[in-house]
Design a protein around this motif. Sequence first.
Motif, PDB file in Angstrom:
ATOM      1  N   GLY A 148       0.812  -1.216   0.000  1.00 46.95           N
ATOM      2  CA  GLY A 148       0.000   0.000   0.000  1.00 46.95           C
ATOM      3  C   GLY A 148       0.841   1.260   0.000  1.00 46.95           C
ATOM      4  O   GLY A 148       0.357   2.349   0.257  1.00 46.95           O
ATOM      5  N   ASP A 150       4.042   3.824  -1.906  1.00 47.27           N
ATOM      6  CA  ASP A 150       4.202   4.497  -3.198  1.00 47.27           C
ATOM      7  C   ASP A 150       4.481   3.505  -4.323  1.00 47.27           C
ATOM      8  O   ASP A 150       3.924   3.621  -5.422  1.00 47.27           O
ATOM      9  CB  ASP A 150       5.373   5.491  -3.132  1.00 47.27           C
ATOM     10  N   SER A 151       5.349   2.529  -4.051  1.00 45.82           N
ATOM     11  CA  SER A 151       5.712   1.585  -5.120  1.00 45.82           C
ATOM     12  C   SER A 151       4.496   0.807  -5.572  1.00 45.82           C
ATOM     13  O   SER A 151       4.235   0.683  -6.772  1.00 45.82           O
ATOM     14  CB  SER A 151       6.759   0.579  -4.645  1.00 45.82           C
ATOM     15  N   GLN A 154       2.069   3.131  -7.527  1.00 49.04           N
ATOM     16  CA  GLN A 154       2.640   3.550  -8.814  1.00 49.04           C
ATOM     17  C   GLN A 154       2.687   2.382  -9.797  1.00 49.04           C
ATOM     18  O   GLN A 154       2.312   2.507 -10.952  1.00 49.04           O
ATOM     19  CB  GLN A 154       4.042   4.096  -8.568  1.00 49.04           C
ATOM     20  N   ARG A 171      -2.163  -4.430   3.502  1.00 49.09           N
ATOM     21  CA  ARG A 171      -2.168  -5.089   4.820  1.00 49.09           C
ATOM     22  C   ARG A 171      -2.894  -4.277   5.889  1.00 49.09           C
ATOM     23  O   ARG A 171      -3.603  -4.820   6.716  1.00 49.09           O
ATOM     24  CB  ARG A 171      -0.716  -5.337   5.243  1.00 49.09           C
ATOM     25  N   SER A 172      -2.692  -2.945   5.872  1.00 48.68           N
ATOM     26  CA  SER A 172      -3.396  -2.100   6.851  1.00 48.68           C
ATOM     27  C   SER A 172      -4.098  -0.983   6.072  1.00 48.68           C
ATOM     28  O   SER A 172      -5.153  -1.205   5.506  1.00 48.68           O
ATOM     29  CB  SER A 172      -2.433  -1.572   7.902  1.00 48.68           C
ATOM     30  N   ARG A 175      -0.296   3.937   2.488  1.00 46.83           N
ATOM     31  CA  ARG A 175       0.614   4.986   2.952  1.00 46.83           C
ATOM     32  C   ARG A 175       1.248   5.721   1.765  1.00 46.83           C
ATOM     33  O   ARG A 175       2.228   6.439   1.915  1.00 46.83           O
ATOM     34  CB  ARG A 175       1.663   4.445   3.906  1.00 46.83           C
TER      35      ARG A 175
END
Length: 308
Positions: A148, A150-151, A154, A171-172, A175
């Motif tokens: 979750g 940036d990678s 993107q 998972r949560s 971010r």
Amino acid sequence: MLDLVIVGAGPSALAAAIYASRGGMKVQVYEKQMFGGLIATSDWVENYPGFDGISGMELASKMRNQAEKTGAKINYGEVSNIREYDEFVEFSVDGKINKARFVLLAVGNSYRKLGLKHESNLIGRGIHFCATCDGGLYRDKDIVVVGGGDSAVQETIFLTKFAKKIHMLVRSEFRAQDVLLKRLEKFVESGQVIIHKKAQISEILIDESINIQKVVGVKISQNETEEELKISGIFEFIGLIPNTAFLKDGDIALNSNNEIIVDNKMKTNKKRIFACGDVIENAEKQVAVAVGSGVIASLEISKLYNLR
Ligand code: NDP
């Protein structure tokens, strides 16, 4: 004797090589795997000043060409057994002992893995860490992306060029930066991307009836329930781990995350050994920051070199 040996050939290493070579030092860069570092596997970079959009590979190639033009030598080679002496640093390259006045560690990070059964056997043929490299294998297929940050966001956007449906397992909570999440929205609205929050893969399902194992699905656990998804590939973007295992038995100081501890001039606890890029403690993991840290290291090394 070499003046400066740079270990790694990502953006921070190449920036350091450009500055040190231009400063008159004899510079050798060693890379054990892939020139350009992780940025070379990134489809598109649009936050590096001067380029409002460039492929990661092209950006890395431009940096490499510039470094070579300044006279830096760039070769494949695995560096180990680094040891500092008063007047030089000794190290091995592919087992052969060599010496340099200074060493700069720009060894970067590797992709973290989920650690599930079957995962290691299926890397490159069902389990992937690079959308640019392997996304094309999943044209019109259903896949899973894990992560979750940036990678993950993107690369999911990039994978929409190929995949029919992408299940994103977060998972949560996300971010990733808002600018990326905003871009993801239209694919979620169209139904091409399906987000599963608080969800994790509990099992990778494979077809064992054929000679070469093949991913056919995943079991996911979400809110204490289990579900099966029929998919053909899994892309994992779950963070990075520093490539410092080769330093563990040495005396270069690492923090509890195995990142290299440096001062504000990128010097380690050893006076002739520096570090820069994503492998240093609390690195921002942005190309521009990595480049900046390479330049800082190089300027400081050049200063010490000129004092000798
Ligand atoms: P991050 O560490 O930022 O995110 C990792 C993600 O993977 C989180 O969602 C995390 O979940 C999840 N995760 C970790 N372990 C597991 C696990 N075992 N199972 C399931 N999920 C897991 O990594 P990224 O690679 O996205 O980014 C690394 C750095 O690179 C960041 O600093 C980022 O900002 C930077 N970056 C910047 C880009 C840009 O500027 N365009 C592009 C790409 C990266 P949880 O939150 O629950 O821990």
